[in-house]
Design an enzyme around this catalytic site. Structure first.
Site, PDB file in Angstrom:
ATOM      1  N   GLU A  15      43.678 -25.057  20.594  1.00 39.51           N
ATOM      2  CA  GLU A  15      43.034 -24.151  19.626  1.00 39.51           C
ATOM      3  C   GLU A  15      42.325 -22.995  20.321  1.00 39.51           C
ATOM      4  O   GLU A  15      42.759 -21.861  20.284  1.00 39.51           O
ATOM      5  CB  GLU A  15      42.041 -24.930  18.758  1.00 39.51           C
ATOM      6  CG  GLU A  15      42.689 -25.798  17.706  1.00 39.51           C
ATOM      7  CD  GLU A  15      41.662 -26.484  16.851  1.00 39.51           C
ATOM      8  OE1 GLU A  15      40.640 -25.837  16.518  1.00 39.51           O
ATOM      9  OE2 GLU A  15      41.852 -27.662  16.517  1.00 39.51           O
ATOM     10  N   ASP A  64      42.622 -29.691  18.316  1.00 36.62           N
ATOM     11  CA  ASP A  64      41.466 -30.588  18.326  1.00 36.62           C
ATOM     12  C   ASP A  64      41.746 -31.921  17.622  1.00 36.62           C
ATOM     13  O   ASP A  64      42.545 -31.981  16.675  1.00 36.62           O
ATOM     14  CB  ASP A  64      40.268 -29.901  17.671  1.00 36.62           C
ATOM     15  CG  ASP A  64      39.631 -28.864  18.590  1.00 36.62           C
ATOM     16  OD1 ASP A  64      40.054 -28.766  19.750  1.00 36.62           O
ATOM     17  OD2 ASP A  64      38.714 -28.152  18.145  1.00 36.62           O
ATOM     18  N   ASP A 103      40.954 -33.861  15.166  1.00 38.47           N
ATOM     19  CA  ASP A 103      40.396 -34.112  13.843  1.00 38.47           C
ATOM     20  C   ASP A 103      41.414 -33.670  12.792  1.00 38.47           C
ATOM     21  O   ASP A 103      42.518 -33.238  13.119  1.00 38.47           O
ATOM     22  CB  ASP A 103      39.052 -33.397  13.652  1.00 38.47           C
ATOM     23  CG  ASP A 103      39.137 -31.890  13.916  1.00 38.47           C
ATOM     24  OD1 ASP A 103      40.257 -31.327  13.916  1.00 38.47           O
ATOM     25  OD2 ASP A 103      38.080 -31.270  14.119  1.00 38.47           O
ATOM     26  N   GLU A 107      41.494 -31.097  10.801  1.00 38.31           N
ATOM     27  CA  GLU A 107      41.841 -29.684  10.895  1.00 38.31           C
ATOM     28  C   GLU A 107      42.797 -29.448  12.057  1.00 38.31           C
ATOM     29  O   GLU A 107      43.766 -28.690  11.939  1.00 38.31           O
ATOM     30  CB  GLU A 107      40.573 -28.849  11.067  1.00 38.31           C
ATOM     31  CG  GLU A 107      40.679 -27.407  10.604  1.00 38.31           C
ATOM     32  CD  GLU A 107      40.777 -27.276   9.104  1.00 38.31           C
ATOM     33  OE1 GLU A 107      41.367 -26.287   8.638  1.00 38.31           O
ATOM     34  OE2 GLU A 107      40.283 -28.161   8.379  1.00 38.31           O
ATOM     35  N   TYR A 118      34.064 -34.685  22.571  1.00 38.07           N
ATOM     36  CA  TYR A 118      34.289 -33.876  21.371  1.00 38.07           C
ATOM     37  C   TYR A 118      33.032 -33.829  20.511  1.00 38.07           C
ATOM     38  O   TYR A 118      32.389 -34.855  20.272  1.00 38.07           O
ATOM     39  CB  TYR A 118      35.458 -34.456  20.564  1.00 38.07           C
ATOM     40  CG  TYR A 118      35.957 -33.550  19.479  1.00 38.07           C
ATOM     41  CD1 TYR A 118      36.306 -32.230  19.746  1.00 38.07           C
ATOM     42  CD2 TYR A 118      36.083 -34.009  18.165  1.00 38.07           C
ATOM     43  CE1 TYR A 118      36.773 -31.392  18.744  1.00 38.07           C
ATOM     44  CE2 TYR A 118      36.556 -33.189  17.169  1.00 38.07           C
ATOM     45  CZ  TYR A 118      36.897 -31.879  17.458  1.00 38.07           C
ATOM     46  OH  TYR A 118      37.355 -31.049  16.461  1.00 38.07           O
ATOM     47  N   ARG A 166      32.507 -32.811  17.297  1.00 40.54           N
ATOM     48  CA  ARG A 166      32.531 -32.986  15.843  1.00 40.54           C
ATOM     49  C   ARG A 166      32.880 -34.443  15.550  1.00 40.54           C
ATOM     50  O   ARG A 166      34.047 -34.832  15.539  1.00 40.54           O
ATOM     51  CB  ARG A 166      33.519 -32.020  15.194  1.00 40.54           C
ATOM     52  CG  ARG A 166      32.977 -30.597  15.161  1.00 40.54           C
ATOM     53  CD  ARG A 166      33.917 -29.623  14.502  1.00 40.54           C
ATOM     54  NE  ARG A 166      34.926 -29.127  15.403  1.00 40.54           N
ATOM     55  CZ  ARG A 166      34.737 -28.155  16.289  1.00 40.54           C
ATOM     56  NH1 ARG A 166      33.551 -27.588  16.395  1.00 40.54           N
ATOM     57  NH2 ARG A 166      35.716 -27.746  17.079  1.00 40.54           N
ATOM     58  N   HIS A 202      36.266 -40.587  16.454  1.00 38.66           N
ATOM     59  CA  HIS A 202      35.947 -40.229  17.824  1.00 38.66           C
ATOM     60  C   HIS A 202      34.672 -40.920  18.263  1.00 38.66           C
ATOM     61  O   HIS A 202      33.885 -41.383  17.456  1.00 38.66           O
ATOM     62  CB  HIS A 202      35.745 -38.712  17.958  1.00 38.66           C
ATOM     63  CG  HIS A 202      36.782 -37.919  17.252  1.00 38.66           C
ATOM     64  ND1 HIS A 202      38.085 -37.883  17.653  1.00 38.66           N
ATOM     65  CD2 HIS A 202      36.708 -37.144  16.146  1.00 38.66           C
ATOM     66  CE1 HIS A 202      38.774 -37.118  16.831  1.00 38.66           C
ATOM     67  NE2 HIS A 202      37.966 -36.663  15.908  1.00 38.66           N
TER      68      HIS A 202
END
Length: 692
Positions: free
Chosen positions: A7, A80, A82, A84, A296, A298, A342
């Protein structure tokens, strides 16, 4: 050549360092495909099928990706880890024409050499449950935003926006403000006895009367208690001494790190987001190059890997001794709604201590990293132990209580202290049950209940988490959107809704109860999480929502065929110094300001905080030679700027003068204090010249 799609470009160099020259790292810089900005792109007649397009600004980038992909021997989608990121990977795979079951998905929970190489060595197919969960959220948000925003713009003011999570978060701020406005203080009284034994004094607070918790509402009640206790004998009823324990806090998750960054480090959510992202992607470490320092960022899980627990154990044993490690690993429960995809936010490698990194990385990065480091290490340390004492003392039918605790073993507080840990100490003499203590005096103190406090960025994020609205990746963005939309402003650190924000909230509350209902929004978030688990189809969730939403839209449109009447601007007693018309109060991004009532013929405005005697002095721009004059910020703060702006962007807190310093030859400046009194000084380093 093998392609690795990521990303953000910030981690490109870090990943490239670990993978070597056989891999070409391709940052997408966010989504490359999305719903088009200028059309709805949701087919309501075809099960809410979305139509995606390549983002116009990314067409050249996508063309380059396609060219490289044709020549690549392998492709890895490392966006990433997740929902998204999974959706981004799917969009890239679709654009490149990859098979939907291609084993190309890889993701890094941490950007370390071991994690990156292991992930590349073990790719997986795309996770369509994750993709569907993101699609459901994206379609829902598009429906709410695309249909509701134009309605708000028509009814209230042009260019307004609404959002599924944004609007209910705004309601939290507005409801809190109205609770403050409507708050009526309630009187109450506290009574404290100053007691002593053998000259050693201590305090005890009144807690009960005739076995029930006492409430003293007014002075008459307080005076009655004082009379009752005037000749009372104070007798020790019980002395309870025990060892108590304090458990370390869990390692950080997104919301708790955001809160501490704002409250402890005085960061804004915006600066925190950039700083935390850099720590995850990699920062320049002097002598080592770009290095990722944390996992990570988030996440809503407090879980850490077994490897991380062993790493913490070894660090604790080496630096503090075996008594500081509990012998078994500390575990922490996550919220029921946590996705647990995570680990918690932790250091990647404990060799990078804050002491080691001091002077080697940017100071702001170091401060945030230090929080993460200490919280993680402390989370795996022994409990703190206290000698806790509670003494109950009776006087007639009244009961008083004294208490305190003294630290026996510091445990995790050796590394990370919380507020409660800092308030220790037993200031009570040795007492025995049944003995009489001396009454020195009894004091009564009037108090009033206080209104709720306004949200700060940190406390609003905490409330969003508590209420279950939004997710770790959206907390900061949602709060910043409210400020960018001028629905909320900051006064010092407090978030205050604007008149516009209140008006939008009231309108949505009247016509869209579900969207503004905290429980409804939280349940919707839970259902979207369940799509990720394969329990629901995203289309079914959208359909159930849209049925009620469509009815509300129709009702709101027909019930209010004309725009909401706007309150006329509040008149002032200030005359416009340009046209002579009276000025009125208007609401803007930074609160109220004065504007000419003759607008748009006269566009003069004034800041409310501008002093009556404005500074009129002029100076010489040291950058371009132009004229520098006094300016006032929206908050009324005085500064000086070049009149050639925007060609020249010179600004200063002090007015630069033409004259030179007779002592060092540098330019002189005129400093103004809060009352507008000026002093001419030299600002050159090491020069102390002040004009008399």
């Amino acid at each position: 050549m093998k392609l690795v799609f990521i990303e953000g470009p910030g981690k490109k160099d870090t990943i490239a360092k670990y993978l070597g020259s056989d891999y070409l790292i391709c940052p997408t810089k966010g989504h490359v495909r999305d719903l088009p900005a200028k059309s709805f792109a949701i087919d309501f007649n075809n099960n809410f099928e979305p139509t995606y397009e390549i983002i116009p600004e990314k067409k050249a980038l996508v063309a380059d990706f396609k060219k490289k992909a044709k020549e690549a021997e392998a492709i890895y989608l490392a966006t990433d880890p997740d929902r998204e990121g999974e959706a981004m990977a799917w969009h890239i795979a679709t654009i490149l024409g990859l098979d939907e079951n291609a084993v190309v998905r890889t993701a890094f929970n941490e950007i370390s050499k071991k994690a990156v190489n292991e992930s590349i060595a073990n790719p997986k197919p795309l996770n369509y449950n994750l993709i569907n969960a993101q699609q459901g959220r994206r379609v829902l948000d598009r429906i709410v935003g695309y249909e509701l925003s134009p309605l708000l713009s028509k009814k209230i003011r042009s260019k307004l926006s609404a959002g599924r999570v944004q609007s209910v978060t705004l309601k939290l701020v507005v409801d809190r403000e109205r609770a403050i406005q409507n708050f009526v203080p309630v009187e109450y009284w506290n009574i404290t006895a100053n007691l002593s034994k053998n000259g050693e004094k201590f305090k005890s607070d009144l807690t009960h009367y005739q076995g029930k918790k006492i409430e003293i509402p007014n002075k008459d009640s307080a005076d009655k208690v004082l009379v009752d206790l005037q000749d009372a004998e104070f007798k020790v009823e019980s002395v309870k001494r025990q060892i108590t324990y304090s458990k370390p806090l869990a390692p950080y998750i997104t919301s708790t790190l955001q809160q501490d960054a704002v409250s402890k480090l005085k960061m804004t959510l915006n600066s925190y987001t950039k700083c935390a992202q850099s720590l995850y992607e990699g920062v320049m470490v002097e002598g080592e190059g770009k290095t990722a320092l944390v996992t990570y960022i988030r996440t809503d899980s407090t879980r850490v890997s077994t490897d991380a627990q062993f790493m913490a154990r070894d660090y604790i044993l080496e630096n503090f001794g075996k008594e500081y490690h509990p012998g078994k690993f500390n575990e922490f429960a996550s919220k029921e709604s946590a996705q647990d995809a995570h680990e918690a936010i932790r250091p990647i490698n404990l060799k990078y201590t804050p002491e080691y990194l001091k002077g080697k990385i940017d100071e702001q990065y170091l401060k945030l990293y230090t929080l993460v480091f200490k919280r993680f290490v402390a989370s795996q340390m022994s409990y703190a132990q206290y000698d806790s004492l509670t003494v109950d003392i009776t006087a007639n039918d009244y009961k008083f209580r004294s208490g305190g605790k003294a630290l026996i073993f510091d445990g995790y507080t050796r590394v990370y202290k919380v507020q409660e840990d800092e308030k220790n100490g037993i200031n009570i003499p040795a007492l025995n049950e049944g003995e009489i203590v001396k009454k020195e005096e009894i004091l009564s103190e009037q108090k009033f209940t206080k209104p709720p406090v306004r949200f700060t960025e940190a406390s609003l994020v905490k409330e969003m988490e508590v209420q279950g609205i939004g997710r770790p990746s959206t907390y900061a963005a949602t709060v910043m959107t409210l400020m960018n939309r001028e629905y909320v402003v900051q006064e010092k650190k407090a978030l205050v809704p604007t008149e516009l924000g209140m008006m939008v909230t009231d309108y949505l509350d009247d016509y869209f109860k579900d969207i503004m209902d905290l429980k409804f929004t939280a349940e919707m978030e839970k259902k979207l999480d369940d799509v990720e688990l394969g329990k629901y189809k995203w289309q079914d969730i959208v359909a159930s929502f849209y049925t009620g939403f469509k009815e509300n839209m129709q009702y709101a449109s027909t019930q209010m065929g004309v725009s909401m009447p706007k309150a006329p601007p509040e008149p002032s007693d200030v005359k416009c110094d340009k046209c002579g018309s009276m000025m009125v109060y208007r609401e803007g991004k930074f609160g109220k300001f004065l504007a000419c009532s003759n607008y748009p013929t006269c566009k003069n405005t004034k800041n409310l905080n501008e002093p009556e005697n404005k500074v009129e002095d002029k100076g010489l721009c040291p950058k371009c030679g132009g004229v520098v004059s006094a300016k006032y910020s929206k908050r009324g703060k005085l500064f000086f700027g070049c009149d050639n702006y925007p060609k020249c962007d010179y600004i200063s807190w002090d007015l630069p003068l033409k004259e030179k310093c007779p002592k060092c030859g540098e330019g002189l400046f005129k400093k103004f204090n809060a009352k507008g009194v000026a002093t001419v000084v030299c600002n050159a380093k090491g020069c102390t010249y002040v004009q008399n």
